[in-house]
Design a protein around this motif. Sequence first.
Motif, PDB file in Angstrom:
ATOM      1  N   ARG A 174       8.593  11.586   2.569  1.00  0.00           N
ATOM      2  CA  ARG A 174       7.479  10.628   2.655  1.00  0.00           C
ATOM      3  C   ARG A 174       6.187  11.256   2.183  1.00  0.00           C
ATOM      4  O   ARG A 174       5.399  10.631   1.464  1.00  0.00           O
ATOM      5  CB  ARG A 174       7.329  10.134   4.098  1.00  0.00           C
ATOM      6  N   GLU A 175       5.936  12.486   2.621  1.00  0.00           N
ATOM      7  CA  GLU A 175       4.710  13.167   2.215  1.00  0.00           C
ATOM      8  C   GLU A 175       4.626  13.290   0.705  1.00  0.00           C
ATOM      9  O   GLU A 175       3.545  13.111   0.115  1.00  0.00           O
ATOM     10  CB  GLU A 175       4.655  14.556   2.856  1.00  0.00           C
ATOM     11  N   ALA A 176       5.770  13.577   0.076  1.00  0.00           N
ATOM     12  CA  ALA A 176       5.784  13.737  -1.377  1.00  0.00           C
ATOM     13  C   ALA A 176       5.476  12.416  -2.075  1.00  0.00           C
ATOM     14  O   ALA A 176       4.727  12.381  -3.068  1.00  0.00           O
ATOM     15  CB  ALA A 176       7.137  14.274  -1.834  1.00  0.00           C
ATOM     16  N   VAL A 177       6.031  11.312  -1.571  1.00  0.00           N
ATOM     17  CA  VAL A 177       5.792  10.000  -2.193  1.00  0.00           C
ATOM     18  C   VAL A 177       4.372   9.526  -1.909  1.00  0.00           C
ATOM     19  O   VAL A 177       3.664   9.049  -2.805  1.00  0.00           O
ATOM     20  CB  VAL A 177       6.825   8.969  -1.675  1.00  0.00           C
ATOM     21  N   ALA A 178       3.938   9.649  -0.647  1.00  0.00           N
ATOM     22  CA  ALA A 178       2.601   9.172  -0.271  1.00  0.00           C
ATOM     23  C   ALA A 178       1.504   9.927  -1.010  1.00  0.00           C
ATOM     24  O   ALA A 178       0.428   9.368  -1.281  1.00  0.00           O
ATOM     25  CB  ALA A 178       2.408   9.296   1.233  1.00  0.00           C
ATOM     26  N   ALA A 179       1.772  11.183  -1.378  1.00  0.00           N
ATOM     27  CA  ALA A 179       0.745  12.011  -2.018  1.00  0.00           C
ATOM     28  C   ALA A 179       0.336  11.492  -3.391  1.00  0.00           C
ATOM     29  O   ALA A 179      -0.773  11.765  -3.851  1.00  0.00           O
ATOM     30  CB  ALA A 179       1.242  13.448  -2.131  1.00  0.00           C
ATOM     31  N   VAL A 180       1.214  10.723  -4.054  1.00  0.00           N
ATOM     32  CA  VAL A 180       0.911  10.252  -5.410  1.00  0.00           C
ATOM     33  C   VAL A 180       0.509   8.780  -5.439  1.00  0.00           C
ATOM     34  O   VAL A 180       0.314   8.211  -6.514  1.00  0.00           O
ATOM     35  CB  VAL A 180       2.117  10.490  -6.352  1.00  0.00           C
ATOM     36  N   ILE A 181       0.390   8.159  -4.286  1.00  0.00           N
ATOM     37  CA  ILE A 181      -0.059   6.771  -4.212  1.00  0.00           C
ATOM     38  C   ILE A 181      -1.563   6.756  -3.971  1.00  0.00           C
ATOM     39  O   ILE A 181      -2.062   7.474  -3.108  1.00  0.00           O
ATOM     40  CB  ILE A 181       0.677   6.024  -3.079  1.00  0.00           C
ATOM     41  N   PRO A 182      -2.324   5.962  -4.745  1.00  0.00           N
ATOM     42  CA  PRO A 182      -3.779   5.900  -4.563  1.00  0.00           C
ATOM     43  C   PRO A 182      -4.155   5.618  -3.108  1.00  0.00           C
ATOM     44  O   PRO A 182      -3.477   4.847  -2.420  1.00  0.00           O
ATOM     45  CB  PRO A 182      -4.198   4.760  -5.492  1.00  0.00           C
ATOM     46  N   ALA A 183      -5.226   6.241  -2.671  1.00  0.00           N
ATOM     47  CA  ALA A 183      -5.621   6.166  -1.264  1.00  0.00           C
ATOM     48  C   ALA A 183      -5.881   4.743  -0.797  1.00  0.00           C
ATOM     49  O   ALA A 183      -5.481   4.360   0.313  1.00  0.00           O
ATOM     50  CB  ALA A 183      -6.858   7.030  -1.031  1.00  0.00           C
ATOM     51  N   ASP A 184      -6.564   3.914  -1.634  1.00  0.00           N
ATOM     52  CA  ASP A 184      -6.876   2.555  -1.201  1.00  0.00           C
ATOM     53  C   ASP A 184      -5.619   1.699  -1.076  1.00  0.00           C
ATOM     54  O   ASP A 184      -5.489   0.886  -0.151  1.00  0.00           O
ATOM     55  CB  ASP A 184      -7.890   1.903  -2.135  1.00  0.00           C
ATOM     56  N   LEU A 185      -4.658   1.908  -1.984  1.00  0.00           N
ATOM     57  CA  LEU A 185      -3.400   1.174  -1.904  1.00  0.00           C
ATOM     58  C   LEU A 185      -2.588   1.615  -0.685  1.00  0.00           C
ATOM     59  O   LEU A 185      -2.003   0.787   0.016  1.00  0.00           O
ATOM     60  CB  LEU A 185      -2.598   1.398  -3.191  1.00  0.00           C
ATOM     61  N   LEU A 186      -2.597   2.906  -0.453  1.00  0.00           N
ATOM     62  CA  LEU A 186      -1.870   3.439   0.708  1.00  0.00           C
ATOM     63  C   LEU A 186      -2.487   2.923   2.005  1.00  0.00           C
ATOM     64  O   LEU A 186      -1.767   2.588   2.957  1.00  0.00           O
ATOM     65  CB  LEU A 186      -1.899   4.967   0.680  1.00  0.00           C
ATOM     66  N   LYS A 187      -3.795   2.847   2.044  1.00  0.00           N
ATOM     67  CA  LYS A 187      -4.484   2.355   3.238  1.00  0.00           C
ATOM     68  C   LYS A 187      -4.123   0.903   3.513  1.00  0.00           C
ATOM     69  O   LYS A 187      -3.864   0.516   4.664  1.00  0.00           O
ATOM     70  CB  LYS A 187      -5.992   2.510   3.072  1.00  0.00           C
ATOM     71  N   LEU A 188      -4.105   0.074   2.453  1.00  0.00           N
ATOM     72  CA  LEU A 188      -3.746  -1.334   2.616  1.00  0.00           C
ATOM     73  C   LEU A 188      -2.304  -1.455   3.096  1.00  0.00           C
ATOM     74  O   LEU A 188      -2.006  -2.219   4.029  1.00  0.00           O
ATOM     75  CB  LEU A 188      -3.918  -2.070   1.284  1.00  0.00           C
ATOM     76  N   TYR A 189      -1.429  -0.709   2.470  1.00  0.00           N
ATOM     77  CA  TYR A 189      -0.014  -0.736   2.865  1.00  0.00           C
ATOM     78  C   TYR A 189       0.142  -0.348   4.334  1.00  0.00           C
ATOM     79  O   TYR A 189       0.873  -1.007   5.094  1.00  0.00           O
ATOM     80  CB  TYR A 189       0.786   0.223   1.975  1.00  0.00           C
ATOM     81  N   THR A 190      -0.531   0.701   4.760  1.00  0.00           N
ATOM     82  CA  THR A 190      -0.416   1.183   6.143  1.00  0.00           C
ATOM     83  C   THR A 190      -0.901   0.124   7.129  1.00  0.00           C
ATOM     84  O   THR A 190      -0.267  -0.110   8.171  1.00  0.00           O
ATOM     85  CB  THR A 190      -1.215   2.472   6.316  1.00  0.00           C
ATOM     86  N   ARG A 191      -2.029  -0.516   6.781  1.00  0.00           N
ATOM     87  CA  ARG A 191      -2.564  -1.550   7.668  1.00  0.00           C
ATOM     88  C   ARG A 191      -1.604  -2.730   7.772  1.00  0.00           C
ATOM     89  O   ARG A 191      -1.342  -3.237   8.870  1.00  0.00           O
ATOM     90  CB  ARG A 191      -3.927  -2.023   7.157  1.00  0.00           C
ATOM     91  N   LEU A 192      -1.075  -3.168   6.639  1.00  0.00           N
ATOM     92  CA  LEU A 192      -0.143  -4.294   6.656  1.00  0.00           C
ATOM     93  C   LEU A 192       1.149  -3.931   7.383  1.00  0.00           C
ATOM     94  O   LEU A 192       1.728  -4.760   8.087  1.00  0.00           O
ATOM     95  CB  LEU A 192       0.165  -4.733   5.220  1.00  0.00           C
ATOM     96  N   ARG A 193       1.572  -2.717   7.211  1.00  0.00           N
ATOM     97  CA  ARG A 193       2.804  -2.277   7.887  1.00  0.00           C
ATOM     98  C   ARG A 193       2.632  -2.344   9.399  1.00  0.00           C
ATOM     99  O   ARG A 193       3.544  -2.758  10.125  1.00  0.00           O
ATOM    100  CB  ARG A 193       3.131  -0.857   7.435  1.00  0.00           C
ATOM    101  N   GLU A 194       1.464  -1.957   9.897  1.00  0.00           N
ATOM    102  CA  GLU A 194       1.199  -2.023  11.329  1.00  0.00           C
ATOM    103  C   GLU A 194       1.140  -3.465  11.818  1.00  0.00           C
ATOM    104  O   GLU A 194       1.575  -3.768  12.937  1.00  0.00           O
ATOM    105  CB  GLU A 194      -0.126  -1.313  11.639  1.00  0.00           C
ATOM    106  N   GLN A 195       0.626  -4.349  10.960  1.00  0.00           N
ATOM    107  CA  GLN A 195       0.471  -5.751  11.354  1.00  0.00           C
ATOM    108  C   GLN A 195       1.765  -6.554  11.222  1.00  0.00           C
ATOM    109  O   GLN A 195       1.951  -7.538  11.938  1.00  0.00           O
ATOM    110  CB  GLN A 195      -0.613  -6.423  10.490  1.00  0.00           C
ATOM    111  N   GLN A 196       2.633  -6.139  10.318  1.00  0.00           N
ATOM    112  CA  GLN A 196       3.794  -6.945   9.961  1.00  0.00           C
ATOM    113  C   GLN A 196       5.122  -6.314  10.393  1.00  0.00           C
ATOM    114  O   GLN A 196       6.111  -6.362   9.671  1.00  0.00           O
ATOM    115  CB  GLN A 196       3.804  -7.211   8.446  1.00  0.00           C
TER     116      GLN A 196
END
Length: 247
Positions: free
Chosen positions: A171-193
């Motif tokens: 996960r760390e390896a994949v998350a490291a190459v995803i833009p921070a703003d996209l990762l932040k949105l994904y994380t927020r939606l994951r918590e909500q959904q």
Amino acid sequence: MNAAPADQIRLLDLQAIDSRLDQLAHRRRSLPEHAEIETVNADHTALKDLVVAAQAQLGDTTRELTKAEQDVDQVRTRAARNQQRLDSGAVGSPRDLENLQHEIGSLAKRQSDLEDVVLEVMERMESSQTRVTELTARLDHSTVVLKEAEQRRDAAFAEIDTEAEKVKRDREAVAAVIPADLLKLYTRLREQQGGVGAARLYQRRCEGCRVEFSTADLAAIKREPKDEVVRCENCSRILVRTADSGV
């Protein structure tokens, strides 16, 4: 929000990894050994209480037997002493002789009654000892069963945790190459959904909520630029377009 199509597709890889971590965490929490250990622990505690109570009863009965045997010994000693006086001829008075003979008879009756008490207490003590032995054996067996269940649980923990550590590194390896703003949105939606922040658009359907899009909705999605981060109108998750999406 905009993000390169390749980064959006990486969200699917990240989602698969996060889903696997969620599965491992659920498996860890839901091991059948948890319920078994809880049940065995409750039985084990109850057995310990029963053993303590049975041992206390055995102790009380043992002391009762000791007292009863002492009472018999005292009566027997007194009776022997009186019989010795009687046999010695030292008692000359007819009245004293009669009293002594009467007391010897009374002591014999008393001794017989006390010996019956001793036998009754001995029976109860034997029963108490049997119960202590049986309960102790059950407690020992419960201890073994509990230890075996804990060992199976710990072995399962070790297996799950080993895999989880590997998945976390992935996960760390994949998350490291995803833009921070996209990762932040994904994380927020994951918590909500409920743990799913990004889903693939596949065969007219959002794989997050399984809603099928109309032809008009698909056409609208198709018109969006490739780097536009599209959201499912039904579940709000990031809708990732791939070569199989048909748009």
